[in-house]
Design an enzyme around this catalytic site. Structure first.
Site, PDB file in Angstrom:
ATOM      1  N   GLU A 123      18.549  11.515 -10.049  1.00 12.12           N
ATOM      2  CA  GLU A 123      18.149  12.650 -10.883  1.00 12.12           C
ATOM      3  C   GLU A 123      17.177  12.179 -11.964  1.00 12.12           C
ATOM      4  OE1 GLU A 123      21.541  14.901 -12.213  1.00 12.12           O
ATOM      5  OE2 GLU A 123      22.333  15.061 -10.171  1.00 12.12           O
ATOM      6  N   GLU A 187      15.647  21.922  -8.661  1.00  8.00           N
ATOM      7  CA  GLU A 187      16.866  22.727  -8.804  1.00  8.00           C
ATOM      8  C   GLU A 187      16.752  23.686  -9.985  1.00  8.00           C
ATOM      9  OE1 GLU A 187      20.608  20.662  -8.553  1.00  8.00           O
ATOM     10  OE2 GLU A 187      21.743  22.459  -9.103  1.00  8.00           O
TER      11      GLU A 187
HETATM   12  O1  KIV Z   1      24.730  16.681  -5.082  1.00  6.08           O
HETATM   13  C1  KIV Z   1      24.176  17.603  -4.453  1.00  6.08           C
HETATM   14  O2  KIV Z   1      24.741  18.209  -3.535  1.00  6.08           O
HETATM   15  C2  KIV Z   1      22.812  17.935  -4.824  1.00  6.08           C
HETATM   16  C3  KIV Z   1      22.237  19.212  -4.287  1.00  6.08           C
HETATM   17  C4  KIV Z   1      22.759  20.350  -5.084  1.00  6.08           C
HETATM   18  C5  KIV Z   1      20.758  19.175  -4.258  1.00  6.08           C
HETATM   19  O3  KIV Z   1      22.197  17.230  -5.547  1.00  6.08           O
END
Ligand code: KIV
Length: 269
Positions: A123, A187
Site C-alpha cells: 500500500e 481503491e
Molecule cells: O486485501 C485486499 O483484499 C485488497 C483488495 C481490497 C484490493 O487489498
C-alpha cells in the site's frame, strides 16, 4: 469450460502488463485458500489476490492490521498451488515493509520463495516509491495500492473514507509507475481521478470503488459472492451464497434430526 479464456500456460506478470496495451480488461478476485483459488482459477479469472482482507473475511477481525507475514505466506502457498492459470499476487501485510526498503525486499523475497506466487502488493504510492524501486531492482514484481489504503485505517478513522485529492492521487500513481510497479490498485477514489490516472500511466490500473474507467477490477470474493453481508455502493453481488449455505445447513440438520438422512440409499451393503 465453455466461454472461458484458456491460454496454454499460466498468466505471467508481462502478460498482465501487456493486457493494457492490447485493450484487454483484467478481472481480479481475492482468495485465501486452495479450494476457493481452484474454483476461481478454473472459472478463468486473470489474477488472484491473496489480500490481507483475510484479517476481516477469514479471521473475523475489524481491520487488516493484525495480519502477519507468516499468515500471508501460509494462505499464499495454498492459493499459489491451486492456481494453474491465474497470476497470483500476495499482500505484504502491515509493518512487513514500512520500516525500510531492506525489510520489504527480505519479506517480499520470503513470499516469492515460500508461496510460489509471482508477485507482491504493498500500500502506497509516492511515499513507498523507494521501496517499490528496491523491489523492482531485485526483480520482485510489485503491485502498488493507492487511494484508500486499509492499512492506514488508524489515520483515516474509518475504512470507507473516499480519497478525493486528485493531484496527490496522480502523483502517487506516477511515482509508483516510475519506481517500477507493474500495476496499481485504485481503491475508493472518484471515477474522474481514476480515469486521469489510467490515461497517465502505462501500467494497468485495477479499480475497487474507482468507477468504470480502470484497466481492470478487483473485488473481495466473499463480498461479491454474498457471503459477508458487506454491501458498499461499489459492490455488485453476483451470488447469495450465505443464504444458499444457510438453507443447505438447515435442510441437512433437519434431515439428520428427523432420521431422513442417511437412508438405505447412502448405506454400504
Ligand atoms: O486485501 C485486499 O483484499 C485488497 C483488495 C481490497 C484490493 O487489498
Amino acid at each position: 469450460m465453455q466461454g472461458t479464456p484458456k491460454p496454454a500456460r499460466a498468466i505471467t506478470v508481462p502478460d498482465f502488463v501487456k493486457a493494457k496495451a492490447e485493450g484487454r480488461r483484467l478481472s481480479v478476485l481475492t482468495a485465501y485458500d486452495h479450494l476457493w483459488a481452484s474454483i476461481l482459477d478454473e472459472a478463468g479469472i486473470d489474477a488472484i489476490l491473496v489480500g490481507d482482507t483475510l484479517g476481516m473475511v477469514v479471521q473475523g477481525r475489524s481491520s487488516t492490521l493484525p495480519v502477519t507475514l507468516d499468515q500471508m505466506i501460509y494462505h499464499g502457498e495454498m492459493v499459489a498451488r491451486a492456481a494453474k492459470r491465474a497470476l497470483v499476487i500476495v499482500d505484504l501485510p502491515f509493518m512487513s515493509y514500512q520500516v525500510s526498503p531492506r525489510q520489504a525486499v527480505k519479506n517480499a523475497g520470503r513470499i516469492l520463495k515460500e508461496t510460489g506466487a509471482s508477485s507482491v502488493k504493498l500500500e502506497g504510492g509516492e511515499g513507498q516509491a523507494e521501496t517499490i524501486a528496491a523491489l523492482a531492482k531485485v526483480d520482485i514484481p510489485v503491485m502498488a495500492h493507492i487511494g484508500m489504503r486499509p492499512q492506514s485505517v488508524r489515520k483515516y478513522g474509518r475504512m470507507s473514507a473516499i480519497q478525493r485529492d486528485a493531484d496527490q492521487l496522480l502523483k502517487d500513481a506516477k511515482a509508483a509507475a516510475d519506481a517500477g510497479a507493474f500495476s496499481i490498485v485504485l481503491e475508493l477514489i472518484p471515477q474522474d481521478a481514476a480515469k486521469a490516472i489510467t490515461e497517465a500511466v502505462a501500467i494497468p490500473t485495477i479499480g475497487i470503488g474507482a468507477g468504470p474507467h480502470c484497466d481492470g477490477q478487483v473485488l473481495v470474493t466473499p463480498d461479491m459472492m454474498g457471503l459477508t453481508g458487506f454491501k458498499p455502493k461499489f459492490l455488485k453481488a453476483y451470488a447469495d451464497l450465505r443464504a444458499a449455505i444457510t438453507d443447505a445447513t438447515r435442510a441437512y440438520a433437519e434431515d439428520v434430526r428427523e432420521g431422513r438422512f442417511p437412508d438405505e440409499s447412502h448405506a454400504h451393503k
